[in-house]
Design a protein around this motif. Structure first.
Motif, mmCIF file in Angstrom:
data_model
loop_
_atom_site.group_PDB
_atom_site.id
_atom_site.type_symbol
_atom_site.label_atom_id
_atom_site.label_comp_id
_atom_site.label_asym_id
_atom_site.label_seq_id
_atom_site.Cartn_x
_atom_site.Cartn_y
_atom_site.Cartn_z
ATOM 1 N N GLY A 244 0.831 -1.208 0.000
ATOM 2 C CA GLY A 244 0.000 0.000 0.000
ATOM 3 C C GLY A 244 0.861 1.252 0.000
ATOM 4 N N GLY A 245 1.980 1.180 0.674
ATOM 5 C CA GLY A 245 2.915 2.309 0.718
ATOM 6 C C GLY A 245 3.510 2.615 -0.648
ATOM 7 N N ALA A 246 3.519 1.602 -1.517
ATOM 8 C CA ALA A 246 4.041 1.821 -2.875
ATOM 9 C C ALA A 246 3.113 2.752 -3.651
ATOM 10 C CB ALA A 246 4.200 0.493 -3.608
ATOM 11 N N CYS A 247 1.818 2.685 -3.358
ATOM 12 C CA CYS A 247 0.860 3.579 -4.038
ATOM 13 C C CYS A 247 1.041 5.008 -3.542
ATOM 14 C CB CYS A 247 -0.576 3.110 -3.784
ATOM 15 S SG CYS A 247 -0.936 1.529 -4.538
ATOM 16 N N ALA A 248 0.988 5.166 -2.212
ATOM 17 C CA ALA A 248 1.126 6.515 -1.654
ATOM 18 C C ALA A 248 2.512 7.088 -1.962
ATOM 19 C CB ALA A 248 0.899 6.478 -0.148
ATOM 20 N N GLY A 249 3.502 6.226 -1.956
ATOM 21 C CA GLY A 249 4.885 6.684 -2.107
ATOM 22 C C GLY A 249 5.301 6.977 -3.535
ATOM 23 N N THR A 250 4.412 6.682 -4.493
ATOM 24 C CA THR A 250 4.744 6.977 -5.902
ATOM 25 C C THR A 250 3.645 7.752 -6.615
ATOM 26 O OG1 THR A 250 3.739 4.889 -6.613
ATOM 27 C CG2 THR A 250 6.124 4.875 -6.237
ATOM 28 N N GLY A 251 2.417 7.707 -6.056
ATOM 29 C CA GLY A 251 1.297 8.336 -6.760
ATOM 30 C C GLY A 251 0.695 7.440 -7.818
ATOM 31 N N ILE A 252 0.978 6.150 -7.716
ATOM 32 C CA ILE A 252 0.379 5.182 -8.648
ATOM 33 C C ILE A 252 -0.773 4.493 -7.930
ATOM 34 C CG2 ILE A 252 0.792 2.957 -9.775
ATOM 35 C CD1 ILE A 252 3.626 4.037 -10.399
ATOM 36 N N GLY A 253 -1.930 4.408 -8.566
ATOM 37 C CA GLY A 253 -3.092 3.802 -7.922
ATOM 38 C C GLY A 253 -3.011 2.289 -7.883
ATOM 39 N N PRO A 254 -3.752 1.652 -6.944
ATOM 40 C CA PRO A 254 -3.637 0.204 -6.762
ATOM 41 C C PRO A 254 -4.027 -0.630 -7.983
ATOM 42 C CG PRO A 254 -5.385 1.119 -5.362
ATOM 43 C CD PRO A 254 -4.651 2.269 -5.972
ATOM 44 N N ARG A 255 -4.923 -0.105 -8.831
ATOM 45 C CA ARG A 255 -5.339 -0.930 -9.971
ATOM 46 C C ARG A 255 -4.245 -1.077 -11.025
ATOM 47 N NH1 ARG A 255 -9.629 0.175 -13.176
ATOM 48 N NH2 ARG A 255 -9.661 2.380 -12.665
ATOM 49 N N ASN A 256 -3.197 -0.268 -10.930
ATOM 50 C CA ASN A 256 -2.096 -0.395 -11.887
ATOM 51 C C ASN A 256 -1.067 -1.452 -11.465
ATOM 52 O OD1 ASN A 256 -2.473 3.028 -12.432
ATOM 53 N ND2 ASN A 256 -2.622 1.518 -14.045
ATOM 54 N N ILE A 257 -1.224 -1.960 -10.257
ATOM 55 C CA ILE A 257 -0.221 -2.923 -9.762
ATOM 56 C C ILE A 257 -0.764 -4.336 -9.949
ATOM 57 C CG2 ILE A 257 0.968 -3.751 -7.683
ATOM 58 C CD1 ILE A 257 0.912 -0.784 -6.762
#
Ligand code: GDP
Ligand code: IMO
Ligand code: MG
Length: 426
Positions: A244-257
């Protein structure tokens, strides 16, 4: 597979950097998403060993753009020292992009870190003393200084002076030594000028890369059980290393992962204080530490070691949506007669399958082990699943069965090519 996250599934130092180095071949962008120079990420290329604290581990490929994204806290002296050292060793860092929205670490953060640890007396967390907690605290209380502030160097210098003077009042009140204001302003003005050419709006950069079809690798530092929300609080770091921190920490939303790789050693280690149910404090633990060379990359501290804990790993699957595991350092177990795997806990006389929510409960957890025969042979030359001794294959299958996700990569040595791709052919 456009975006892959690599996350530590234990308490850090699982061998994330080696796996990132492997995956970076297929990912033209590698972005660090949280933490700072508390990380120590080792990549071994031939006879050369590199220990990275801030630079993303994809830096060794000239096909890769390394990115330090907004969730990272950046210590400029360390960053430029690392860039200079890498450059002197022939590694080109010119493509490095540093987020304008990343927060900077200053000497007063390190003073506060040390004072806080001293103040804890016998209950020290055992931080790396890099100022990570205080820097994230400043971010949360909205007094941090962003990397992007260096674009206007005069107002940046003024802000550094103002913050340093304000923090010195608190530091001296707490019995610490004041930070030298003039020296700090001079040093950071110089480093700030140097930072200007690396600055990037990394959120839009990453999205543009994504739109252009570039696979992106998001590099976690620290680990799941050091996560501020989900780790063994207070014995944690001050960021969210979980996916989850990868989303907040990059500005990429979860559906892209769509791929989340959890990295686990074949056993468990921890550096610093906090509960550790499968810890070995006997001669077997010493053997794991000696053979696995379990000494901190950043602080040189001796790590604590114990058997693999599948209760932790099952929880790591939940917390991170792990799609797979990479199991590293299998070779460290080569000489063990018996290999134990923790598959459950007993707490206050009851069998417990789920990871406990509170550290004081975890302190009371007694591991329930399955014992496997060791393979007592050299695994370091294995390159295909079938090359692994049958007992090692059984060990990996037990992990897959217990944890509920497939193992895809197995580490059998520190060097870049020391791995086995474990998959459908196994
Ligand atoms: P990270 O922080 O997760 O990137 O891991 P560290 O670099 O702090 O610690 C992992 C250590 O194990 C480093 O010294 C690596 O070179 C080493 N390493 C990584 N994978 C393997 C492996 O499969 N076998 C052995 N023997 N060493 C490994
Ligand atoms: P990598 O990325 C292992 C631990 C510290 C301490 C706690 C808090 O190399 O896996 P901090 O300085 O972050 O406030 O310390 O977290 N810690 C790590 N342990 N590997 C790391 O990073 C770590 N980064 C922090 O030892 O217990
Ligand atoms: Mg490390």
């Amino acid at each position: 597979m456009p975006i892959t996250v690599v996350v530590g599934a234990q308490w850090g130092d699982e061998g994330k950097a080696k796996v990132i180095d492997l995956l970076a071949k297929e990912h033209p962008v590698v972005a660090r998403y949280q933490g700072g120079h508390n990380a120590g990420h080792t990549v071994v290329v031939g006879d050369e060993k590199y220990a990275l604290q801030l630079t993303p581990s994809g830096v060794f490929y000239d096909t890769v753009t390394p990115v330090i994204a907004n969730g990272v806290v950046v210590d400029l002296p360390t960053l430029f020292n690392e860039i200079d050292t890498l450059t002197a060793r022939g590694i080109n860092c010119d493509k490095l992009q540093v987020s304008t929205r990343a927060h900077l670490i200053f000497p007063w953060h390190q003073s506060h870190d040390a004072l806080a640890e001293e103040g804890r007396g016998d209950n020290k967390i055992g931080t790396t003393l890099k100022g990570i907690g205080p820097a994230y605290a400043d971010k949360a209380r909205r007094v941090g200084i962003l990397a992007g502030a260096v674009a206007d160097i005069d107002s940046f210098s003024a802000a550094v002076r103002e913050r340093c003077e304000a923090e010195n009042i608190l530091i001296t009140q707490a019995g610490g030594e004041a930070v030298n204001v003039d020296e700090t302003v001079a040093t950071f003005t110089e480093l700030g000028l140097r930072l200007q050419s690396y600055l990037c709006d990394t959120v839009n950069f990453l999205h543009d890369e994504l739109a252009a079809g570039s696979p992106i690798l998001l590099e976690g530092a620290q680990a799941t059980f050091l996560d501020l929300d989900h780790g063994t609080y207070p014995y944690v770091t001050s960021s969210n290393p979980t996916a989850g921190g990868a989303c907040a920490g990059t500005g990429i939303g979860p559906r892209n992962i769509d791929r989340v790789v959890g990295i686990s050693k074949s056993y468990t280690t921890r550096v610093g204080a906090g509960p550790f149910p499968s810890e070995l404090t006997d001669e077997l633990g010493d053997r794991l530490i000696d053979i696995g060379r379990e000494f901190g990359t950043v602080t040189g501290r001796r790590r604590r070691a114990g058997w693999l804990d599948c209760v932790m790993l099952r929880h790591a699957v939940r917390l991170n949506s792990l799609t797979e595991l990479a199991v590293t350092k299998l070779d460290v177990l080569d000489t063990f007669e018996t290999i134990r795997v923790c598959v459950g806990y007993r707490i206050d006389g009851n069998d417990v399958e789920n990871y406990p929510d509170l550290p004081e409960v975890l302190e009371r957890a007694e591991p329930v082990y399955v014992d496997l025969d060791g393979w007592q042979s050299d695994s370091t030359t294995a390159r295909m699943p079938a090359d692994l001794p049958p007992q090692a294959q059984a060990f990996i299958r037990l992990i897959e069965e217990q944890v509920g996700v497939p193992v895809r990569i197995i580490g059998v040595g520190a060097e870049r090519d020391d791995y086995v791709l474990w998959g459908s052919s196994s």
